[in-house]
Design a protein around this motif. Structure first.
Motif, PDB file in Angstrom:
ATOM      1  N   VAL A 159       0.844  -1.195   0.000  1.00  0.00           N
ATOM      2  CA  VAL A 159       0.000   0.000   0.000  1.00  0.00           C
ATOM      3  C   VAL A 159       0.878   1.243   0.000  1.00  0.00           C
ATOM      4  O   VAL A 159       0.659   2.185  -0.772  1.00  0.00           O
ATOM      5  CB  VAL A 159      -0.944   0.003   1.226  1.00  0.00           C
ATOM      6  CG1 VAL A 159      -1.716   1.312   1.294  1.00  0.00           C
ATOM      7  CG2 VAL A 159      -1.898  -1.164   1.175  1.00  0.00           C
ATOM      8  N   GLY A 160       1.919   1.222   0.846  1.00  0.00           N
ATOM      9  CA  GLY A 160       2.822   2.377   0.931  1.00  0.00           C
ATOM     10  C   GLY A 160       3.522   2.643  -0.382  1.00  0.00           C
ATOM     11  O   GLY A 160       3.607   3.786  -0.844  1.00  0.00           O
ATOM     12  N   ILE A 161       4.005   1.556  -1.020  1.00  0.00           N
ATOM     13  CA  ILE A 161       4.735   1.724  -2.286  1.00  0.00           C
ATOM     14  C   ILE A 161       3.818   2.325  -3.350  1.00  0.00           C
ATOM     15  O   ILE A 161       4.213   3.233  -4.090  1.00  0.00           O
ATOM     16  CB  ILE A 161       5.305   0.359  -2.742  1.00  0.00           C
ATOM     17  CG1 ILE A 161       6.461  -0.034  -1.816  1.00  0.00           C
ATOM     18  CG2 ILE A 161       5.785   0.435  -4.188  1.00  0.00           C
ATOM     19  CD1 ILE A 161       6.925  -1.452  -1.989  1.00  0.00           C
ATOM     20  N   THR A 162       2.556   1.853  -3.386  1.00  0.00           N
ATOM     21  CA  THR A 162       1.626   2.404  -4.380  1.00  0.00           C
ATOM     22  C   THR A 162       1.288   3.857  -4.068  1.00  0.00           C
ATOM     23  O   THR A 162       1.197   4.683  -4.978  1.00  0.00           O
ATOM     24  CB  THR A 162       0.319   1.596  -4.432  1.00  0.00           C
ATOM     25  OG1 THR A 162       0.474   0.440  -3.659  1.00  0.00           O
ATOM     26  CG2 THR A 162      -0.077   1.263  -5.829  1.00  0.00           C
ATOM     27  N   LEU A 163       1.096   4.153  -2.770  1.00  0.00           N
ATOM     28  CA  LEU A 163       0.696   5.518  -2.411  1.00  0.00           C
ATOM     29  C   LEU A 163       1.800   6.506  -2.761  1.00  0.00           C
ATOM     30  O   LEU A 163       1.531   7.590  -3.278  1.00  0.00           O
ATOM     31  CB  LEU A 163       0.392   5.613  -0.919  1.00  0.00           C
ATOM     32  CG  LEU A 163      -1.013   5.232  -0.484  1.00  0.00           C
ATOM     33  CD1 LEU A 163      -1.168   5.464   0.999  1.00  0.00           C
ATOM     34  CD2 LEU A 163      -2.053   6.034  -1.237  1.00  0.00           C
ATOM     35  N   PHE A 164       3.045   6.146  -2.456  1.00  0.00           N
ATOM     36  CA  PHE A 164       4.138   7.083  -2.686  1.00  0.00           C
ATOM     37  C   PHE A 164       4.841   6.848  -4.017  1.00  0.00           C
ATOM     38  O   PHE A 164       5.877   7.434  -4.283  1.00  0.00           O
ATOM     39  CB  PHE A 164       5.113   7.032  -1.517  1.00  0.00           C
ATOM     40  CG  PHE A 164       4.524   7.638  -0.282  1.00  0.00           C
ATOM     41  CD1 PHE A 164       4.499   9.012  -0.119  1.00  0.00           C
ATOM     42  CD2 PHE A 164       3.941   6.835   0.676  1.00  0.00           C
ATOM     43  CE1 PHE A 164       3.926   9.579   1.000  1.00  0.00           C
ATOM     44  CE2 PHE A 164       3.365   7.401   1.799  1.00  0.00           C
ATOM     45  CZ  PHE A 164       3.360   8.766   1.960  1.00  0.00           C
ATOM     46  N   GLY A 165       4.279   5.966  -4.853  1.00  0.00           N
ATOM     47  CA  GLY A 165       4.811   5.769  -6.195  1.00  0.00           C
ATOM     48  C   GLY A 165       3.867   6.391  -7.203  1.00  0.00           C
ATOM     49  O   GLY A 165       3.816   7.621  -7.356  1.00  0.00           O
ATOM     50  N   PRO A 166       3.037   5.560  -7.853  1.00  0.00           N
ATOM     51  CA  PRO A 166       2.177   6.081  -8.928  1.00  0.00           C
ATOM     52  C   PRO A 166       1.135   7.089  -8.445  1.00  0.00           C
ATOM     53  O   PRO A 166       0.704   7.923  -9.228  1.00  0.00           O
ATOM     54  CB  PRO A 166       1.514   4.822  -9.493  1.00  0.00           C
ATOM     55  CG  PRO A 166       1.737   3.754  -8.494  1.00  0.00           C
ATOM     56  CD  PRO A 166       2.969   4.094  -7.750  1.00  0.00           C
ATOM     57  N   TYR A 167       0.718   7.004  -7.159  1.00  0.00           N
ATOM     58  CA  TYR A 167      -0.372   7.881  -6.724  1.00  0.00           C
ATOM     59  C   TYR A 167       0.109   9.057  -5.892  1.00  0.00           C
ATOM     60  O   TYR A 167      -0.661   9.648  -5.136  1.00  0.00           O
ATOM     61  CB  TYR A 167      -1.414   7.080  -5.942  1.00  0.00           C
ATOM     62  CG  TYR A 167      -2.120   6.068  -6.802  1.00  0.00           C
ATOM     63  CD1 TYR A 167      -3.015   6.491  -7.777  1.00  0.00           C
ATOM     64  CD2 TYR A 167      -1.870   4.716  -6.662  1.00  0.00           C
ATOM     65  CE1 TYR A 167      -3.643   5.576  -8.595  1.00  0.00           C
ATOM     66  CE2 TYR A 167      -2.493   3.790  -7.473  1.00  0.00           C
ATOM     67  CZ  TYR A 167      -3.373   4.232  -8.446  1.00  0.00           C
ATOM     68  OH  TYR A 167      -3.991   3.338  -9.247  1.00  0.00           O
ATOM     69  N   LEU A 168       1.389   9.382  -5.984  1.00  0.00           N
ATOM     70  CA  LEU A 168       1.952  10.447  -5.141  1.00  0.00           C
ATOM     71  C   LEU A 168       1.203  11.762  -5.307  1.00  0.00           C
ATOM     72  O   LEU A 168       0.893  12.443  -4.326  1.00  0.00           O
ATOM     73  CB  LEU A 168       3.437  10.633  -5.490  1.00  0.00           C
ATOM     74  CG  LEU A 168       4.163  11.648  -4.608  1.00  0.00           C
ATOM     75  CD1 LEU A 168       4.149  11.180  -3.179  1.00  0.00           C
ATOM     76  CD2 LEU A 168       5.589  11.834  -5.082  1.00  0.00           C
ATOM     77  N   LEU A 169       0.857  12.082  -6.561  1.00  0.00           N
ATOM     78  CA  LEU A 169       0.194  13.352  -6.837  1.00  0.00           C
ATOM     79  C   LEU A 169      -1.151  13.422  -6.115  1.00  0.00           C
ATOM     80  O   LEU A 169      -1.512  14.447  -5.517  1.00  0.00           O
ATOM     81  CB  LEU A 169       0.009  13.492  -8.351  1.00  0.00           C
ATOM     82  CG  LEU A 169      -0.332  14.906  -8.809  1.00  0.00           C
ATOM     83  CD1 LEU A 169       0.826  15.834  -8.541  1.00  0.00           C
ATOM     84  CD2 LEU A 169      -0.697  14.909 -10.274  1.00  0.00           C
ATOM     85  N   VAL A 171      -2.044  11.815  -3.410  1.00  0.00           N
ATOM     86  CA  VAL A 171      -1.814  11.956  -1.968  1.00  0.00           C
ATOM     87  C   VAL A 171      -1.540  13.405  -1.627  1.00  0.00           C
ATOM     88  O   VAL A 171      -2.101  13.963  -0.671  1.00  0.00           O
ATOM     89  CB  VAL A 171      -0.640  11.058  -1.526  1.00  0.00           C
ATOM     90  CG1 VAL A 171      -0.267  11.320  -0.080  1.00  0.00           C
ATOM     91  CG2 VAL A 171      -0.984   9.596  -1.718  1.00  0.00           C
ATOM     92  N   GLU A 172      -0.698  14.066  -2.452  1.00  0.00           N
ATOM     93  CA  GLU A 172      -0.376  15.474  -2.201  1.00  0.00           C
ATOM     94  C   GLU A 172      -1.632  16.339  -2.312  1.00  0.00           C
ATOM     95  O   GLU A 172      -1.847  17.233  -1.500  1.00  0.00           O
ATOM     96  CB  GLU A 172       0.684  15.951  -3.197  1.00  0.00           C
ATOM     97  CG  GLU A 172       2.044  15.299  -3.023  1.00  0.00           C
ATOM     98  CD  GLU A 172       2.717  15.693  -1.716  1.00  0.00           C
ATOM     99  OE1 GLU A 172       2.373  16.754  -1.175  1.00  0.00           O
ATOM    100  OE2 GLU A 172       3.569  14.930  -1.240  1.00  0.00           O
ATOM    101  N   LEU A 173      -2.465  16.054  -3.318  1.00  0.00           N
ATOM    102  CA  LEU A 173      -3.690  16.843  -3.501  1.00  0.00           C
ATOM    103  C   LEU A 173      -4.612  16.670  -2.294  1.00  0.00           C
ATOM    104  O   LEU A 173      -5.178  17.645  -1.786  1.00  0.00           O
ATOM    105  CB  LEU A 173      -4.404  16.408  -4.779  1.00  0.00           C
ATOM    106  CG  LEU A 173      -3.772  16.921  -6.077  1.00  0.00           C
ATOM    107  CD1 LEU A 173      -4.513  16.362  -7.276  1.00  0.00           C
ATOM    108  CD2 LEU A 173      -3.781  18.435  -6.121  1.00  0.00           C
ATOM    109  N   ALA A 174      -4.728  15.431  -1.812  1.00  0.00           N
ATOM    110  CA  ALA A 174      -5.578  15.177  -0.654  1.00  0.00           C
ATOM    111  C   ALA A 174      -5.054  15.930   0.562  1.00  0.00           C
ATOM    112  O   ALA A 174      -5.830  16.490   1.340  1.00  0.00           O
ATOM    113  CB  ALA A 174      -5.625  13.681  -0.360  1.00  0.00           C
ATOM    114  N   SER A 175      -3.716  16.005   0.692  1.00  0.00           N
ATOM    115  CA  SER A 175      -3.171  16.718   1.844  1.00  0.00           C
ATOM    116  C   SER A 175      -3.423  18.216   1.714  1.00  0.00           C
ATOM    117  O   SER A 175      -3.658  18.899   2.708  1.00  0.00           O
ATOM    118  CB  SER A 175      -1.688  16.418   2.010  1.00  0.00           C
ATOM    119  OG  SER A 175      -0.964  17.036   0.988  1.00  0.00           O
TER     120      SER A 175
END
Lengths: 222, 330
Positions: A159-169, A171-175
């Protein structure tokens, strides 16, 4: 919950005897099915009860039960990390804020009467039709694929690898969104005179007057 | 062959059932016993006797209290929300006992070996807030409501850095599995590299079980009894025992995460002492420490409590996390 956990362990230890393995897996598959359908039934039932309650706190209680059963479904489908996050974040944090607000509002018998007035039988017609339409779509979709029994375990690391890999953008938008909410809450919670553009200094002085006792204590410690 | 297979399955099942029942009985029993230990130790530390009349050293005081609670009228106020009023103490008891399911007591002793054990523990503690909030709401009493609001704010805030303080341990071991965390401590217990994390977790654990000095939700000098003002009989007993189970849970989790769980010295005759003894010894010392803290610290004011949490503990937890991350990276 233990059945699912037992699958990989059994595969390791019982590999000598295929027959036993087969029986074990079959037993676990049935247990898995029973657990899955039971939890799913609880989730659906509690959601239905939730929307038909007149009392807001009772409704919240069923909503919590519903999200807990969703967590168990996540777990059964091989996503233990998502399951615990569902409990920690949805059931353990967001719902608590809901209950907090409802407690502060102090809704009494009057609110219950109001809800009764709003939730008359005829209100339910359109939502029911829409839900049934959705149900048929779902049934149609399930006809083709069939639910796979193969459980694919997703670990926290994946989950961590996916969140901070392909879906990084994302995650940043959600933050960003959360930060905006935080600033909004901070703005609303500021004292009225500070918000009206009054001198910030005056506001500080007021606060100091309020907290004289506290400051003295802190000064003493320092 | 088939016969042996099924009997093996049955025996593991039986072992599981024995494990579950034994741990449940032991946890609830020792929670009740802790109430006596606490009163007795507080008495000794305050230069008085404490309960010493019922049985040898007053040990049977617990039984006497239990009989008293059971025979009391189990009263539900007429103005209370009856459904929620009954559910609240059940939640209080359930969540702490359920959290004990993931605690690895010793090799072979423990209910379930979850891969996300640590997160399960955090999930259960976060659900504990409901007991207090629903109890407070259902009582329909001003004191209870104030206590419930305090409890909710306090527990939600302290939960944040309780989770953060544990992430240092997770970084060092790379797993959420509690058994693996204990095994990772064979070279050295984590309370040395994770000292800040341990202190923060200890403070947050006391706050989560809302005991002095964090017992603002039930501060008797201003709120009567806080959220359980209207509770009596065994419903009050469930809140009460739930609090002590939560104390034991904090002690057990600290033992597992920072003090090497069941690991003990391996030299000489000490190596022959069963590992469960070391676990109980460590957890027992931590419980006594929590009782000593209760006996020696005053209550802060409510805004001081919240400021301490958000302005001191949270930044400290973040810094700890950052330092640990840097060390792990290097």
């Amino acid at each position: 919950m233990c059945f699912h956990q037992a699958v990989p362990r059994d595969r390791r230890s019982n590999a000598i005897n295929n027959k036993e393995l087969k029986i074990g897996v079959e037993m676990q598959a049935t247990a898995f099915n029973i657990l899955f359908y039971f939890t799913a039934a609880v989730a659906v039932l509690s959601s239905i009860i939730m929307i038909t309650r007149y009392n807001a706190v009772h409704a919240l209680l069923y909503l919590i039960v519903s999200s807990l059963s969703m967590a168990i479904i996540f777990y059964l489908l091989g996503a233990p990390f998502a399951a615990t996050l569902e409990v920690i974040i949805y059931a353990g944090a967001i719902m608590i804020l809901f209950v907090f607000v409802v407690m502060m509002l102090n809704l009494g018998q009057k609110a219950v009467e109001q809800e009764k007035l709003w939730l008359q039988p005829k209100v339910w017609i359109l939502p029911s039709v829409l839900v049934f339409a959705l149900l048929f779509v779902l049934l149609g979709a399930m006809q083709g694929t069939g639910v796979s029994q193969q459980v694919n375990l997703v670990s926290a690391k994946q989950v961590g690898i996916t969140l901070f890999g392909p879906y990084l953008l994302v995650v940043e938008l959600a933050s960003f969104l959360l930060l905006a909410g935080l600033i909004g809450a901070y703005h609303i919670a500021r004292s009225p005179d500070a918000r009206a553009g009054g001198t910030a200094r005056q506001h500080d002085i007021d606060q100091n007057v309020d907290r004289v006792g506290g400051n003295q204590e802190q000064g003493g410690q320092a | 062959m088939n016969d042996i297979g099924t009997s093996a399955v049955q025996s593991t099942w039986l072992l599981n059932v024995v494990n579950v029942v034994a741990i449940l009985v032991f946890v609830v029993g020792s929670a009740a016993f802790t109430t006596w230990v606490e009163r007795r130790m507080l008495g000794i530390w305050q230069d008085r006797y404490g309960p010493n009349r019922v049985g040898p050293f007053g040990v049977l005081q617990v039984l006497a209290d239990m009989i008293k609670l059971l025979w009391k009228e189990d009263w539900v106020p007429s103005f209370a929300d009856k459904f929620v009023f009954v559910v609240a103490p059940t939640i209080a008891m359930f969540v702490v006992v359920a959290a004990f399911a993931v605690v690895p007591v010793a090799p072979g002793i423990g209910v379930v070996d979850l891969n996300v054990g640590l997160l399960f523990f955090l999930a259960m503690t976060s659900l504990g807030v409901y007991a207090v909030m629903f109890g407070a709401y259902a009582s329909d009493n001003k004191y209870a409501l104030l206590g419930g609001l305090r409890a909710a704010a306090q527990m939600v805030s302290y939960e944040v850095f309780m989770g953060l303080s544990l992430m240092g341990v997770v970084m060092l071991t790379g797993t959420f599995n509690l058994r693996e965390i204990v095994h990772a401590q064979e070279d050295g217990w984590f309370f040395i590299p994770q000292f800040i994390g341990m202190v923060i977790f200890f403070i947050a654990g006391i706050a989560e079980s809302h005991r002095t000095p964090f017992d603002l939700p039930e501060a008797e000098h201003e709120l009567t009894a806080g959220f359980h003002t209207e509770y009596s009989g065994m419903k009050f007993g469930m809140f009460f025992i739930g609090e002590y189970v939560s104390v034991l849970l904090t002690a057990a989790m600290m033992t597992v995460l920072f003090f090497g769980g069941w690991l003990g010295p391996t030299w000489g005759f000490l190596a022959y002492i069963p590992p469960v003894f070391w676990f109980l010894l460590k957890a027992g010392i931590l419980v006594l420490l929590m009782i000593l803290i209760r006996g020696s610290l005053p209550r802060p004011r409510y805004d001081q409590l919240m400021a301490f949490g958000w302005k001191a503990m949270l930044p400290l937890a973040m810094v700890n996390l950052l330092i640990t991350a840097v060390v792990v990276l290097l």
